[in-house]
Design a protein around this motif. Sequence first.
Motif, PDB file in Angstrom:
ATOM      1  N   VAL B 101      41.615 -18.805  89.868  1.00 15.55           N
ATOM      2  CA  VAL B 101      40.602 -18.254  90.777  1.00 15.55           C
ATOM      3  C   VAL B 101      40.681 -16.729  90.787  1.00 15.55           C
ATOM      4  O   VAL B 101      39.662 -16.043  90.680  1.00 15.55           O
ATOM      5  N   ILE B 102      41.889 -16.220  90.892  1.00 12.41           N
ATOM      6  CA  ILE B 102      42.040 -14.768  90.959  1.00 12.41           C
ATOM      7  C   ILE B 102      41.632 -14.124  89.644  1.00 12.41           C
ATOM      8  O   ILE B 102      40.912 -13.128  89.611  1.00 12.41           O
ATOM      9  N   ASN B 103      42.035 -14.754  88.538  1.00 17.78           N
ATOM     10  CA  ASN B 103      41.613 -14.233  87.234  1.00 17.78           C
ATOM     11  C   ASN B 103      40.086 -14.258  87.122  1.00 17.78           C
ATOM     12  O   ASN B 103      39.461 -13.269  86.756  1.00 17.78           O
ATOM     13  N   SER B 104      39.510 -15.403  87.465  1.00 17.51           N
ATOM     14  CA  SER B 104      38.067 -15.554  87.362  1.00 17.51           C
ATOM     15  C   SER B 104      37.347 -14.554  88.269  1.00 17.51           C
ATOM     16  O   SER B 104      36.347 -13.951  87.877  1.00 17.51           O
ATOM     17  N   SER B 105      37.879 -14.356  89.476  1.00 18.80           N
ATOM     18  CA  SER B 105      37.205 -13.467  90.432  1.00 18.80           C
ATOM     19  C   SER B 105      37.103 -12.049  89.893  1.00 18.80           C
ATOM     20  O   SER B 105      36.137 -11.344  90.171  1.00 18.80           O
ATOM     21  N   SER B 106      38.115 -11.629  89.100  1.00 28.13           N
ATOM     22  CA  SER B 106      38.070 -10.262  88.593  1.00 28.13           C
ATOM     23  C   SER B 106      36.942 -10.102  87.567  1.00 28.13           C
ATOM     24  O   SER B 106      36.312  -9.053  87.493  1.00 28.13           O
ATOM     25  N   TYR B 107      36.687 -11.169  86.798  1.00 25.68           N
ATOM     26  CA  TYR B 107      35.560 -11.101  85.860  1.00 25.68           C
ATOM     27  C   TYR B 107      34.228 -11.270  86.590  1.00 25.68           C
ATOM     28  O   TYR B 107      33.263 -10.552  86.331  1.00 25.68           O
ATOM     29  N   VAL B 108      34.179 -12.242  87.522  1.00 25.25           N
ATOM     30  CA  VAL B 108      32.929 -12.509  88.240  1.00 25.25           C
ATOM     31  C   VAL B 108      32.492 -11.290  89.056  1.00 25.25           C
ATOM     32  O   VAL B 108      31.313 -10.976  89.127  1.00 25.25           O
ATOM     33  N   SER B 109      33.475 -10.581  89.650  1.00 26.68           N
ATOM     34  CA  SER B 109      33.096  -9.427  90.467  1.00 26.68           C
ATOM     35  C   SER B 109      32.378  -8.393  89.615  1.00 26.68           C
ATOM     36  O   SER B 109      31.434  -7.746  90.081  1.00 26.68           O
ATOM     37  N   GLU B 110      32.796  -8.245  88.368  1.00 31.69           N
ATOM     38  CA  GLU B 110      32.114  -7.295  87.488  1.00 31.69           C
ATOM     39  C   GLU B 110      30.726  -7.807  87.089  1.00 31.69           C
ATOM     40  O   GLU B 110      29.801  -7.023  86.923  1.00 31.69           O
ATOM     41  N   ILE B 111      30.607  -9.129  86.943  1.00 30.52           N
ATOM     42  CA  ILE B 111      29.289  -9.713  86.647  1.00 30.52           C
ATOM     43  C   ILE B 111      28.328  -9.425  87.807  1.00 30.52           C
ATOM     44  O   ILE B 111      27.190  -8.995  87.605  1.00 30.52           O
TER      45      ILE B 111
END
Lengths: 247, 222
Positions: B101-111
């Motif tokens: 989740v934390i890894n994904s959130s860092s990419y999603v936040s940039e999206i």
Amino acid sequence: MTNKDVLIKVVDLHKGFGDLKVLRNINQEIHQGEVVSIVGPSGSGKSTFLRCLNLMEIPDSGQVIFEGVDITDPSVNIDLHRRKIGMVFQHFNVFPHLTVMENITITPILELKTPKKQAEEEAMKLLKSVGLEEKANEYPRKLSGGQKQRLAIVRALAMNPDVMLFDEPTSALDPEMVKDVLDVIKALVDGGMTCVIVTHEMGFAKQVSDRVLFMDDGVIAEEGTPKQIFENPQNPRTIAFLSKVLY
Amino acid sequence: MGGPSILEVLITYYPLFLRGLWSTLKLAFISVLLGTLLGALISMLTLSKNKIINAIGNIYITIFRGTPILVQLYIFYYFMPMVIPILNSLPKVVTIVMALVINSSSYVSEIIRGGILAVDKGQTEAARSLGMTSKNCMMKIVLPQAIKSIIPSLGNEYIMMIKETSLASTLAYNELMFVKTILSNKFLIWQPLFIISGIYLMVTLVLTYGVSLLEKRLSVSD
């Protein structure tokens, strides 16, 4: 110049972007019912000046007093005052994800808590006044540039503003669309709306304005009635500018 | 390359593969879903005009995008339970999900940030000039337009995550890739690898096609 109440008073306004001083020591009063056109070369600060009037640009120093309230004071809720200051942009900025009707009604419904039905009735009247009533349920992508700009104008009018600011409202239009938009502005002026218009349409400025401001290099280099500015300019910079733009 | 054929292994053990696939899809879905919620929050930080808040968001993104997801998984799996003792009493998958989740959130936040910044500035100006509050402007004007570019990218993030969850097999989590470990105990080494690759490929192809359809649908109203 109409001699009524001062609607907007600008005091010692300065604005820069980085090292570039765009506005220097601007002082102005815009009166109730007055139509003021701002002309001048590109980069002279006309648009920045206009955008300072509703704080789209935050002045570096100086005051903008609108209806007696200094709206540059950070403790002022600027949203409340912007509702009384309509603005029309060069690139229309209509909301593409909303229908023509929704473009007009969204802000009155959200911010003025106008009942939806009432907002739609008022929007329909406005659309009729600019000949767009048949487009009410279309999305803006189906509109021409001129139609989009007329929509943008009535969208601003739906908030019942006390003044309308026009930022080069016809500069992005195809030539054959310009008249339609100018006609709408003219009708507003005839109805007594206070207007501040940044424009390159000299003929229009001459026709509708009570007063013309000529801006150059961040200052108001000359101001006067359209007759004074266009027929008998005094400042060499005004003369030079008009000799280039008047054909 | 001895032993039974790929087809034979598939026919004998297909329930294992299906269960693994289901596990993988669930793990990826939950990670991206929660990662999106957290990512939306982080994107608000990075969009903030406050320099300190902004820096916090940027540091978060830099750390979690700049380190390998496998390392993050190990840290959350082995180290976090020491720091947060309650994790010991929860299923081990919780720490895996946390890392993903934390890894994904860092990419999603940039999206999300990119999607919001891609909306023409004139839209915000028009809304604010009408006197719309910044919150309403974001919720009613900017986000509905940003969502068109955000949703397909989230689909792609889901596809990426499906592949990345395979790393959880190194932590003995029973997702698709872990089927290889199970079957290696039965001396089936190469067949499961090809079957697993095939399944991943099929899933990502189908989802990629789905995302491209979605992209087309969303662009229609422009």
